[in-house]
Design a protein around this motif. Structure first.
Motif, PDB file in Angstrom:
ATOM      1  N   ARG A  16       0.836  -1.207   0.000  1.00  0.00           N
ATOM      2  CA  ARG A  16       0.000   0.000   0.000  1.00  0.00           C
ATOM      3  C   ARG A  16       0.873   1.261   0.000  1.00  0.00           C
ATOM      4  NH1 ARG A  16      -2.505  -3.017   3.986  1.00  0.00           N
ATOM      5  NH2 ARG A  16      -1.931  -1.503   5.584  1.00  0.00           N
ATOM      6  N   GLU A  17       1.965   1.219   0.744  1.00  0.00           N
ATOM      7  CA  GLU A  17       2.910   2.341   0.784  1.00  0.00           C
ATOM      8  C   GLU A  17       3.524   2.571  -0.603  1.00  0.00           C
ATOM      9  OE1 GLU A  17       7.170   2.522   2.774  1.00  0.00           O
ATOM     10  OE2 GLU A  17       5.584   2.563   4.303  1.00  0.00           O
ATOM     11  N   VAL A  18       3.899   1.507  -1.275  1.00  0.00           N
ATOM     12  CA  VAL A  18       4.471   1.605  -2.613  1.00  0.00           C
ATOM     13  C   VAL A  18       3.425   2.113  -3.603  1.00  0.00           C
ATOM     14  CG1 VAL A  18       5.359   0.217  -4.543  1.00  0.00           C
ATOM     15  CG2 VAL A  18       6.322  -0.047  -2.240  1.00  0.00           C
ATOM     16  N   PHE A  19       2.193   1.641  -3.483  1.00  0.00           N
ATOM     17  CA  PHE A  19       1.109   2.130  -4.337  1.00  0.00           C
ATOM     18  C   PHE A  19       0.978   3.637  -4.191  1.00  0.00           C
ATOM     19  CE2 PHE A  19      -3.323   3.384  -4.947  1.00  0.00           C
ATOM     20  CZ  PHE A  19      -3.569   2.898  -6.218  1.00  0.00           C
ATOM     21  N   ASP A  20       0.937   4.125  -2.949  1.00  0.00           N
ATOM     22  CA  ASP A  20       0.821   5.563  -2.705  1.00  0.00           C
ATOM     23  C   ASP A  20       2.001   6.323  -3.300  1.00  0.00           C
ATOM     24  OD1 ASP A  20      -1.586   5.192  -1.384  1.00  0.00           O
ATOM     25  OD2 ASP A  20      -0.683   5.233   0.620  1.00  0.00           O
ATOM     26  N   LEU A  21       3.201   5.793  -3.143  1.00  0.00           N
ATOM     27  CA  LEU A  21       4.396   6.436  -3.680  1.00  0.00           C
ATOM     28  C   LEU A  21       4.343   6.500  -5.209  1.00  0.00           C
ATOM     29  CD1 LEU A  21       7.261   7.630  -3.441  1.00  0.00           C
ATOM     30  CD2 LEU A  21       8.120   5.272  -3.368  1.00  0.00           C
ATOM     31  N   LEU A  22       3.969   5.404  -5.833  1.00  0.00           N
ATOM     32  CA  LEU A  22       3.893   5.391  -7.291  1.00  0.00           C
ATOM     33  C   LEU A  22       2.828   6.352  -7.804  1.00  0.00           C
ATOM     34  CD1 LEU A  22       4.320   1.560  -7.955  1.00  0.00           C
ATOM     35  CD2 LEU A  22       6.011   3.371  -8.351  1.00  0.00           C
ATOM     36  N   ASP A  47       9.546  -9.289  -0.010  1.00  0.00           N
ATOM     37  CA  ASP A  47      10.572  -8.263   0.143  1.00  0.00           C
ATOM     38  C   ASP A  47      11.153  -8.306   1.551  1.00  0.00           C
ATOM     39  OD1 ASP A  47       7.703  -7.234   0.379  1.00  0.00           O
ATOM     40  OD2 ASP A  47       8.801  -5.841   1.652  1.00  0.00           O
ATOM     41  N   ILE A  48      12.380  -7.836   1.650  1.00  0.00           N
ATOM     42  CA  ILE A  48      13.039  -7.700   2.941  1.00  0.00           C
ATOM     43  C   ILE A  48      13.512  -6.256   3.062  1.00  0.00           C
ATOM     44  CG2 ILE A  48      13.711 -10.135   3.077  1.00  0.00           C
ATOM     45  CD1 ILE A  48      16.545  -9.273   2.206  1.00  0.00           C
ATOM     46  N   GLU A  49      14.060  -5.909   4.197  1.00  0.00           N
ATOM     47  CA  GLU A  49      14.569  -4.551   4.403  1.00  0.00           C
ATOM     48  C   GLU A  49      15.518  -4.193   3.261  1.00  0.00           C
ATOM     49  OE1 GLU A  49      14.738  -0.937   6.145  1.00  0.00           O
ATOM     50  OE2 GLU A  49      13.572  -2.612   6.947  1.00  0.00           O
ATOM     51  N   GLY A  50      15.289  -3.044   2.639  1.00  0.00           N
ATOM     52  CA  GLY A  50      16.160  -2.574   1.568  1.00  0.00           C
ATOM     53  C   GLY A  50      15.782  -3.048   0.175  1.00  0.00           C
ATOM     54  N   SER A  51      14.705  -3.807   0.051  1.00  0.00           N
ATOM     55  CA  SER A  51      14.275  -4.230  -1.292  1.00  0.00           C
ATOM     56  C   SER A  51      13.944  -3.006  -2.139  1.00  0.00           C
ATOM     57  CB  SER A  51      13.049  -5.134  -1.208  1.00  0.00           C
ATOM     58  OG  SER A  51      13.377  -6.386  -0.645  1.00  0.00           O
ATOM     59  N   ASP A  52      14.355  -3.057  -3.403  1.00  0.00           N
ATOM     60  CA  ASP A  52      14.117  -1.908  -4.268  1.00  0.00           C
ATOM     61  C   ASP A  52      12.847  -2.101  -5.084  1.00  0.00           C
ATOM     62  OD1 ASP A  52      14.940  -3.803  -6.098  1.00  0.00           O
ATOM     63  OD2 ASP A  52      16.610  -2.650  -6.871  1.00  0.00           O
ATOM     64  N   LEU A  53      12.506  -1.062  -5.834  1.00  0.00           N
ATOM     65  CA  LEU A  53      11.338  -1.097  -6.704  1.00  0.00           C
ATOM     66  C   LEU A  53      11.835  -1.271  -8.129  1.00  0.00           C
ATOM     67  CD1 LEU A  53       9.258   1.839  -5.182  1.00  0.00           C
ATOM     68  CD2 LEU A  53       9.057  -0.598  -4.726  1.00  0.00           C
ATOM     69  N   ASP A  54      11.669  -2.455  -8.659  1.00  0.00           N
ATOM     70  CA  ASP A  54      12.116  -2.774 -10.011  1.00  0.00           C
ATOM     71  C   ASP A  54      10.975  -2.525 -10.984  1.00  0.00           C
ATOM     72  OD1 ASP A  54      14.687  -3.831  -9.232  1.00  0.00           O
ATOM     73  OD2 ASP A  54      13.625  -5.592  -8.486  1.00  0.00           O
ATOM     74  N   PHE A  96      17.842   5.289  -8.931  1.00  0.00           N
ATOM     75  CA  PHE A  96      17.744   6.533  -8.174  1.00  0.00           C
ATOM     76  C   PHE A  96      16.861   6.284  -6.954  1.00  0.00           C
ATOM     77  CE2 PHE A  96      14.589   6.535 -11.538  1.00  0.00           C
ATOM     78  CZ  PHE A  96      13.409   6.777 -10.848  1.00  0.00           C
ATOM     79  N   PHE A  97      16.849   7.243  -6.061  1.00  0.00           N
ATOM     80  CA  PHE A  97      16.026   7.144  -4.857  1.00  0.00           C
ATOM     81  C   PHE A  97      14.880   8.139  -4.920  1.00  0.00           C
ATOM     82  CE2 PHE A  97      20.023   5.320  -3.627  1.00  0.00           C
ATOM     83  CZ  PHE A  97      19.671   4.279  -2.787  1.00  0.00           C
ATOM     84  N   ALA A  98      13.739   7.728  -4.401  1.00  0.00           N
ATOM     85  CA  ALA A  98      12.568   8.605  -4.279  1.00  0.00           C
ATOM     86  C   ALA A  98      11.666   8.036  -3.195  1.00  0.00           C
ATOM     87  CB  ALA A  98      11.804   8.684  -5.608  1.00  0.00           C
ATOM     88  N   GLY A  99      11.181   8.897  -2.332  1.00  0.00           N
ATOM     89  CA  GLY A  99      10.235   8.477  -1.303  1.00  0.00           C
ATOM     90  C   GLY A  99      10.752   7.399  -0.377  1.00  0.00           C
ATOM     91  N   GLY A 100      12.068   7.359  -0.154  1.00  0.00           N
ATOM     92  CA  GLY A 100      12.646   6.376   0.750  1.00  0.00           C
ATOM     93  C   GLY A 100      12.934   5.015   0.121  1.00  0.00           C
ATOM     94  N   TYR A 101      12.735   4.888  -1.178  1.00  0.00           N
ATOM     95  CA  TYR A 101      12.987   3.631  -1.892  1.00  0.00           C
ATOM     96  C   TYR A 101      13.989   3.855  -3.010  1.00  0.00           C
ATOM     97  CZ  TYR A 101       8.947   1.414   0.287  1.00  0.00           C
ATOM     98  OH  TYR A 101       8.069   0.878   1.189  1.00  0.00           O
ATOM     99  N   GLU A 102      14.759   2.790  -3.279  1.00  0.00           N
ATOM    100  CA  GLU A 102      15.581   2.821  -4.481  1.00  0.00           C
ATOM    101  C   GLU A 102      14.747   2.274  -5.629  1.00  0.00           C
ATOM    102  OE1 GLU A 102      19.830   1.538  -6.474  1.00  0.00           O
ATOM    103  OE2 GLU A 102      19.329   0.725  -4.497  1.00  0.00           O
ATOM    104  N   PHE A 103      14.751   2.990  -6.727  1.00  0.00           N
ATOM    105  CA  PHE A 103      14.075   2.563  -7.945  1.00  0.00           C
ATOM    106  C   PHE A 103      15.126   2.019  -8.901  1.00  0.00           C
ATOM    107  CE2 PHE A 103      10.792   5.228  -6.311  1.00  0.00           C
ATOM    108  CZ  PHE A 103       9.618   4.823  -6.914  1.00  0.00           C
TER     109      PHE A 103
END
Length: 176
Positions: A16-22, A47-54, A96-103
């Motif tokens: 849900r957090e990723v949905f909001d970020l996207l 996912d685990i801590e530090g998983s990115d958004l591919d 790159f990073f955005a919203g606390g995630y690596e993309f």
């Protein structure tokens, strides 16, 4: 399956957090001409801590895509872009990073539903539905440092290149 991000809106907390970020960043809309698909561990809940958004993309004109990605994201924290050959296919990868995630944007001249990242995710999703306890064991291995596809192959007793063998396993078991 997974071609739209709508399923994230009703998923677990991270989804849900990723949905909001996207949605907030308009990421999928900005890349819509490339048929963007979120792949990897977050969509299937491993996912685990530090998983990115591919985000994988169908890119036919690599030069144009590279310039567009630079224009859209060069100002993002940690922006980097490079060209690679992956399994004899020219690709562009941007991070790159955005919203606390690596993309990680991964563009190649292959429809997204034929790309390994998408096929792996679908196979892994189906296997976790079919095999009790597989999800928990994959997460445990991932937390110990094992990458996703090697973790699945280890648990399933599949030998060889995990990225190739997982695709073969999916085909041989009527998953893809």
């Amino acid at each position: 399956m997974f071609l739209s991000i709508d399923y994230l809106e009703v998923g677990n907390k991270k989804q849900r957090e990723v949905f909001d970020l996207l949605k907030r960043t308009g990421m999928m809309n900005r890349l819509s001409k490339y048929t963007p698909v979120l792949c990897g561990t977050i969509p299937i809940g491993i996912d685990i801590e530090g998983s990115d958004l591919d985000i994988i993309l169908f890119v036919e004109e690599l030069d144009f895509f590279e310039e567009e990605v630079k224009r859209l994201f060069v100002d993002r924290e940690g922006f980097r872009i490079k060209r690679l050959n992956v399994r004899n296919v020219r690709v562009i990868k941007a991070n790159f990073f955005a919203g606390g995630y690596e993309f990680e944007l991964f563009g190649q001249p292959r429809p997204v539903t034929e790309q390994y990242a998408y096929l792996h995710m679908v196979i892994e999703h189906v296997l976790m539905k079919r095999i009790p306890g597989l999800k928990e064991n994959v997460i445990k291995l991932k937390k110990s440092g094992v990458k996703t596809e090697p973790a699945f192959c280890q648990l399933l007793g599949i030998e060889g290149d995990p990225y190739e063998q997982l695709i073969l396993y999916g085909k041989n078991n009527d998953i893809i």
